[in-house]
Write an enzyme that holds these catalytic residues in place. Structure first.
Site, PDB file in Angstrom:
ATOM      1  N   LYS A 130       2.595   3.961   0.463  1.00  0.00           N
ATOM      2  CA  LYS A 130       1.850   3.871  -0.808  1.00  0.00           C
ATOM      3  C   LYS A 130       0.380   4.103  -0.506  1.00  0.00           C
ATOM      4  O   LYS A 130      -0.194   3.447   0.376  1.00  0.00           O
ATOM      5  CB  LYS A 130       2.068   2.491  -1.452  1.00  0.00           C
ATOM      6  CG  LYS A 130       1.144   2.229  -2.658  1.00  0.00           C
ATOM      7  CD  LYS A 130       1.449   0.902  -3.366  1.00  0.00           C
ATOM      8  CE  LYS A 130       0.371   0.564  -4.396  1.00  0.00           C
ATOM      9  NZ  LYS A 130       0.589  -0.727  -5.086  1.00  0.00           N
ATOM     10  N   ASP A 152      -6.953   0.161  -6.546  1.00  0.00           N
ATOM     11  CA  ASP A 152      -6.080  -0.191  -7.664  1.00  0.00           C
ATOM     12  C   ASP A 152      -6.822  -1.129  -8.599  1.00  0.00           C
ATOM     13  O   ASP A 152      -6.874  -2.335  -8.367  1.00  0.00           O
ATOM     14  CB  ASP A 152      -4.796  -0.849  -7.126  1.00  0.00           C
ATOM     15  CG  ASP A 152      -3.875  -1.319  -8.244  1.00  0.00           C
ATOM     16  OD1 ASP A 152      -4.090  -0.930  -9.414  1.00  0.00           O
ATOM     17  OD2 ASP A 152      -2.920  -2.072  -7.931  1.00  0.00           O
ATOM     18  N   LYS A 187      -7.099  -5.497 -13.743  1.00  0.00           N
ATOM     19  CA  LYS A 187      -7.006  -6.756 -13.013  1.00  0.00           C
ATOM     20  C   LYS A 187      -8.186  -7.633 -13.422  1.00  0.00           C
ATOM     21  O   LYS A 187      -9.325  -7.177 -13.439  1.00  0.00           O
ATOM     22  CB  LYS A 187      -7.036  -6.487 -11.502  1.00  0.00           C
ATOM     23  CG  LYS A 187      -5.758  -5.831 -11.000  1.00  0.00           C
ATOM     24  CD  LYS A 187      -5.785  -5.581  -9.504  1.00  0.00           C
ATOM     25  CE  LYS A 187      -4.534  -4.862  -9.043  1.00  0.00           C
ATOM     26  NZ  LYS A 187      -3.311  -5.688  -9.081  1.00  0.00           N
ATOM     27  N   ASP A 240      -4.974  -1.233  -0.914  1.00  0.00           N
ATOM     28  CA  ASP A 240      -3.731  -0.802  -1.559  1.00  0.00           C
ATOM     29  C   ASP A 240      -3.236   0.550  -1.025  1.00  0.00           C
ATOM     30  O   ASP A 240      -2.234   1.077  -1.498  1.00  0.00           O
ATOM     31  CB  ASP A 240      -3.942  -0.758  -3.085  1.00  0.00           C
ATOM     32  CG  ASP A 240      -2.682  -1.099  -3.858  1.00  0.00           C
ATOM     33  OD1 ASP A 240      -1.761  -1.686  -3.255  1.00  0.00           O
ATOM     34  OD2 ASP A 240      -2.614  -0.761  -5.054  1.00  0.00           O
ATOM     35  N   ASP A 243      -0.556  -1.549 -14.214  1.00  0.00           N
ATOM     36  CA  ASP A 243      -0.863  -2.125 -12.901  1.00  0.00           C
ATOM     37  C   ASP A 243       0.356  -2.062 -11.962  1.00  0.00           C
ATOM     38  O   ASP A 243       0.229  -2.338 -10.775  1.00  0.00           O
ATOM     39  CB  ASP A 243      -1.342  -3.571 -13.069  1.00  0.00           C
ATOM     40  CG  ASP A 243      -2.096  -4.074 -11.851  1.00  0.00           C
ATOM     41  OD1 ASP A 243      -2.389  -3.253 -10.949  1.00  0.00           O
ATOM     42  OD2 ASP A 243      -2.388  -5.284 -11.793  1.00  0.00           O
ATOM     43  N   GLU A 286       1.606   0.466 -10.636  1.00  0.00           N
ATOM     44  CA  GLU A 286       1.373   1.905 -10.430  1.00  0.00           C
ATOM     45  C   GLU A 286       1.957   2.412  -9.110  1.00  0.00           C
ATOM     46  O   GLU A 286       2.311   3.575  -8.998  1.00  0.00           O
ATOM     47  CB  GLU A 286      -0.138   2.196 -10.467  1.00  0.00           C
ATOM     48  CG  GLU A 286      -0.916   1.951  -9.167  1.00  0.00           C
ATOM     49  CD  GLU A 286      -0.859   0.526  -8.647  1.00  0.00           C
ATOM     50  OE1 GLU A 286      -0.657  -0.396  -9.468  1.00  0.00           O
ATOM     51  OE2 GLU A 286      -1.016   0.324  -7.428  1.00  0.00           O
ATOM     52  N   ARG A 295       4.775   1.921  -7.605  1.00  0.00           N
ATOM     53  CA  ARG A 295       6.166   2.394  -7.726  1.00  0.00           C
ATOM     54  C   ARG A 295       6.229   3.752  -8.410  1.00  0.00           C
ATOM     55  O   ARG A 295       7.138   4.535  -8.166  1.00  0.00           O
ATOM     56  CB  ARG A 295       7.008   1.323  -8.437  1.00  0.00           C
ATOM     57  CG  ARG A 295       6.514   0.996  -9.814  1.00  0.00           C
ATOM     58  CD  ARG A 295       7.102  -0.300 -10.366  1.00  0.00           C
ATOM     59  NE  ARG A 295       6.474  -1.494  -9.795  1.00  0.00           N
ATOM     60  CZ  ARG A 295       6.809  -2.739 -10.109  1.00  0.00           C
ATOM     61  NH1 ARG A 295       7.791  -2.964 -10.973  1.00  0.00           N
ATOM     62  NH2 ARG A 295       6.193  -3.763  -9.568  1.00  0.00           N
TER      63      ARG A 295
HETATM   64  N1  BES Z   1      -1.332  -3.407  -5.417  1.00  0.00           N
HETATM   65  C1  BES Z   1      -0.743  -4.393  -6.235  1.00  0.00           C
HETATM   66  C2  BES Z   1       0.043  -5.439  -5.458  1.00  0.00           C
HETATM   67  C3  BES Z   1      -0.764  -6.371  -4.609  1.00  0.00           C
HETATM   68  C4  BES Z   1      -1.142  -7.598  -5.103  1.00  0.00           C
HETATM   69  C5  BES Z   1      -1.078  -6.063  -3.317  1.00  0.00           C
HETATM   70  C6  BES Z   1      -1.844  -8.488  -4.315  1.00  0.00           C
HETATM   71  C7  BES Z   1      -1.794  -6.933  -2.526  1.00  0.00           C
HETATM   72  C8  BES Z   1      -2.172  -8.145  -3.019  1.00  0.00           C
HETATM   73  C9  BES Z   1       0.233  -3.745  -7.215  1.00  0.00           C
HETATM   74  O1  BES Z   1      -0.094  -2.469  -7.638  1.00  0.00           O
HETATM   75  C10 BES Z   1       0.237  -4.594  -8.443  1.00  0.00           C
HETATM   76  O2  BES Z   1      -0.761  -4.636  -9.101  1.00  0.00           O
HETATM   77  N2  BES Z   1       1.361  -5.241  -8.687  1.00  0.00           N
HETATM   78  C11 BES Z   1       1.504  -6.079  -9.801  1.00  0.00           C
HETATM   79  C12 BES Z   1       2.828  -5.747 -10.431  1.00  0.00           C
HETATM   80  C13 BES Z   1       3.016  -6.335 -11.796  1.00  0.00           C
HETATM   81  C14 BES Z   1       2.085  -5.683 -12.773  1.00  0.00           C
HETATM   82  C15 BES Z   1       4.447  -6.109 -12.190  1.00  0.00           C
HETATM   83  C16 BES Z   1       1.481  -7.521  -9.307  1.00  0.00           C
HETATM   84  O3  BES Z   1       2.005  -7.798  -8.226  1.00  0.00           O
HETATM   85  O4  BES Z   1       0.915  -8.349 -10.000  1.00  0.00           O
HETATM   86 ZN    ZN Z   2      -1.229  -1.365  -6.362  1.00  0.00          ZN
HETATM   87 MN    MN Z   3      -1.360  -2.475  -9.341  1.00  0.00          MN
END
Ligand code: BES
Ligand code: ZN
Ligand code: MN
Length: 489
Positions: free
Chosen positions: A259, A264, A271, A283, A342, A344, A346
């Site tokens: 990834k 992000d 966020k 990220d 968010d 993104e 996937r």
């Molecule tokens: N890059 C984040 C995941 C992440 C969170 C990595 C904390 C490192 C530390 C990912 O893109 C994300 O934002 N995931 C969301 C998914 C949700 C919207 C379903 C998450 O984990 O909150």
């Molecule tokens: Zn992310």
């Molecule tokens: Mn995200």
């Protein structure tokens, strides 16, 4: 700083600091150690008693040796229980020894640690621990003159000449360090453009093939999921595909996908405060490890064909941004309702997986800082592993264990795909909060048809705020060593 393996026994070594590894319940001095203690007029016995040294993992003690001796200082480091000894115990013990030698301002260090598996594996592991502990990233400090280490020579005692194993360790560590530095650099330094430049440098220096798909190429291939994420950024996306091909026939053909979100923001589902948005430069940790592995593989030159892939972009906001609720079409024709911008990673991985399966490889592994839910489940040190293929699970688990990179297999619970059902499209990109790391894995699964595939959620272990064994604060380079072990296996 030079590392060498030597046959010289404990008693004959001379230099600034001699470090001896001792097991828990193994601190009474016998054999060579008793002789050394005698030679040092009881300094070792005194040190162990005074420091109440018990051989616990991570513990250490150091003493000055009276003048007239061929060593200046002697130290002990704890190895924990003898029956729990592993390659990673050695890696972490050597980190303690190196930190101690730096603090004591030693130029030459002798290491007397037990051999595990064989002398070559031991020398490789110790060298990894040394290189990774000594790597400190001061690129963004104005005062970055190296006042730290005075270490010039480290001798691994009793392992004999291990030039090959030591070279191998250094090559692997160059990959780990590249990944660390890519993750630690902020999003105004590491961008999709500089990631492509890094891939180009690897291709040039180590003779890998490089294909970069520009935005238009991605459009032609129908990569609507990846491009949906990329569309709000002022920077062009880069789809990177590096290929290492061995000189002879390849024993197997594998692919590693990372990834690659250089930042992000969350997109319009931005966020908020306290979300850790300022850490979202990390990220691209999956892509960083992918490029780190490419560098290490380019140096090691195994008889395996390896494809390294990353769909690199930022997830930003602008008038061009995806609206929450937009429907995207991925390159396999599946439609996705983006109920959360968010989620993104996937979306970018969906098109990367479809592209990769078309290469006809024997196995695919993806690495992604995919979900906060995985960090909630497993904490900062452990990655989640999802795969329906037990054989691949065993291979990766073994590779990770030898690397000392913690991993835990998680369930691919197909029933939870219900959480991704969409009224209007084939699926949504986001399920309910509960089991969020599992639904993320199930989403990815929709984009792999039949190739054995494993997904690693590395959101926790790509970064550490604190000194942790041989890792220093910053990017950890996780899981480059696991990937290298897996490719070589
Ligand atoms: N890059 C984040 C995941 C992440 C969170 C990595 C904390 C490192 C530390 C990912 O893109 C994300 O934002 N995931 C969301 C998914 C949700 C919207 C379903 C998450 O984990 O909150
Ligand atoms: Zn992310
Ligand atoms: Mn995200």
């Amino acid at each position: 700083m030079d590392v060498r393996g030597i046959e010289t026994p404990l008693l004959a070594w001379s230099g600034d600091c001699l470090v001896i590894g001792l097991f828990e319940n193994g601190v009474e001095l016998t054999g060579d150690l008793a002789e050394l203690d005698q030679k040092l007029a009881g300094t070792l016995t005194e040190l162990i008693a005074e420091a109440e040294f018990k051989g616990k993992e991570g513990s250490s003690a150091v003493a000055r040796v009276g003048s007239g001796s061929s060593i200046r200082k002697v130290a002990v480091v704890g190895l924990g229980q003898a029956n729990a000894l592993s390659l990673d115990t050695l890696r972490r013990a050597v980190a303690v020894a190196v930190r101690l030698a730096k603090k004591e301002r030693c130029k030459t260090l002798g290491l007397s640690l037990p051999v595990y598996q064989d002398a070559a594996a031991t020398a490789q592991t110790l060298t990894e621990g040394i290189e990774l502990t000594l790597h400190q990233d001061t690129r963004f400090k104005s005062d970055n003159e190296d006042k730290g280490s005075k270490l010039e020579q480290i001798d691994l005692l009793g392992v004999g000449d291990q030039t090959e194993a030591i070279t191998r360790a250094r090559q692997i560590c160059l990959g780990v360090i590249l990944a660390r530095e890519l993750v630690s650099a902020p999003a105004n330094i590491v961008t999709p453009l500089t990631m492509a430049d890094t891939a180009e440098a690897i291709a040039r220096e180590y003779g890998l093939e490089l294909e970069i798909l520009e935005k238009e190429d991605c459009e032609k291939r129908g990569m609507g999921a990846f491009l949906g994420v990329a569309q709000a950024s002022d920077l062009p996306p880069k789809f990177i595909h590096l290929t290492y091909k061995p000189a002879g026939t390849a024993r197997k053909k594998v692919a590693i996908i990372g990834k690659g979100l250089t930042f992000d923001s969350g997109g319009l589902n931005i966020k908020g405060a306290g979300s850790g948005i300022e850490m979202m430069k990390t990220d691209m940790g999956g892509a960083a490890a992918t490029l780190g592995a490419a560098k290490a593989i380019g140096l090691l030159k195994p008889d395996v064909e390896v494809h390294f892939i990353s769909a690199v972009t930022e997830n930003m906001i602008s008038g061009r941004a995806m609206h929450p609720g937009d429907i995207l079409t991925a390159s396999n024709g599946k439609t996705i309702e983006v109920n959360n911008t968010d989620a993104e990673g996937r979306l970018t991985l969906a098109d990367a997986l479809v592209f990769t399966e078309q290469l006809g490889v024997d196995a695919i592994v993806d690495l992604a800082t995919l979900t906060g839910a995985c960090v909630v489940a497993l904490g900062d040190d452990i990655a989640g592993l999802w795969t329906a293929d037990d054989n691949l699970a065993n291979q990766i688990t073994a590779a990770a264990a030898a690397a000392g990179e913690k991993i835990w297999r998680m369930p691919m619970e197909d029933k939870y795909f219900e959480g991704l059902k969409s009224v209007v499209a084939d699926m949504k990109n986001t399920g309910p909060r509960a089991g969020g790391a599992i639904t993320a894995a199930l989403f990815l699964k929709q984009f792999v048809k039949e190739t054995p595939w494993a997904h690693l959620d590395i959101a926790g272990p790509v970064w550490t705020d604190k000194e942790n064994g041989y890792n220093n604060p910053g990017g950890t380079g996780y899981p480059v060593r696991t990937l290298v072990n897996w490719v070589l296996s």
